[in-house]
Design a protein around this motif. Sequence first.
Motif, mmCIF file in Angstrom:
data_model
loop_
_atom_site.group_PDB
_atom_site.id
_atom_site.type_symbol
_atom_site.label_atom_id
_atom_site.label_comp_id
_atom_site.label_asym_id
_atom_site.label_seq_id
_atom_site.Cartn_x
_atom_site.Cartn_y
_atom_site.Cartn_z
ATOM 1 N N GLN A 1 -14.097 -45.355 -87.117
ATOM 2 C CA GLN A 1 -13.253 -46.551 -87.043
ATOM 3 C C GLN A 1 -13.493 -47.291 -85.745
ATOM 4 O O GLN A 1 -13.813 -46.689 -84.720
ATOM 5 N N ASN B 1 -18.168 -55.167 -83.797
ATOM 6 C CA ASN B 1 -19.187 -54.666 -84.716
ATOM 7 C C ASN B 1 -20.042 -53.636 -83.998
ATOM 8 O O ASN B 1 -20.362 -53.807 -82.815
ATOM 9 N N ASN C 1 -24.758 -46.525 -90.200
ATOM 10 C CA ASN C 1 -24.014 -47.567 -90.892
ATOM 11 C C ASN C 1 -23.573 -48.638 -89.913
ATOM 12 O O ASN C 1 -23.509 -48.400 -88.700
ATOM 13 N N GLN D 1 -14.927 -39.854 -90.658
ATOM 14 C CA GLN D 1 -14.800 -41.301 -90.814
ATOM 15 C C GLN D 1 -14.861 -41.957 -89.445
ATOM 16 O O GLN D 1 -14.310 -41.440 -88.472
ATOM 17 N N TYR E 1 -20.465 -50.949 -88.801
ATOM 18 C CA TYR E 1 -19.013 -50.889 -88.892
ATOM 19 C C TYR E 1 -18.387 -52.136 -88.278
ATOM 20 O O TYR E 1 -18.925 -52.734 -87.327
ATOM 21 N N TRP E 2 -17.211 -52.490 -88.819
ATOM 22 C CA TRP E 2 -16.462 -53.649 -88.346
ATOM 23 C C TRP E 2 -15.046 -53.233 -87.971
ATOM 24 O O TRP E 2 -14.444 -52.375 -88.634
#
Length: 120
Positions: free
Chosen positions: A3, A96, A107, A1, A109-110
Amino acid sequence: QVQLAESGGGLVQAGGSLRLSCAASGRIFRINNMAWYRQAPGEQRELVARITSDGNTNYADSVKDRFTISRDNAKNTVILQMNSLKPEDTAVYYCNAEILRTIVHKNNYWGQGTQVPVSS
């Protein structure tokens, strides 16, 4: 994952400076563009500044010559140095990044957002 973790927001007086930082963590193969957006109350989210993987930058007209975006590719971080802050800069600022977890998995991501209130 993957982050994105932002830090550095907080109350500042008009004319002051603030430094926002955003660090990407997790399974990362490569990071392409990194950027900062902001969203003021009742407004749409807007691009503040963007930096490519090779360091090219672009800024919103409203922040040119006051804000500087930079990145440290070794640390997967992006920095937004904000100077000469104005009350109209008040917003939630979001990090971002376009991140590839593998060579084929890309992808957008924020971060969770960080508040920047600027008092007059």
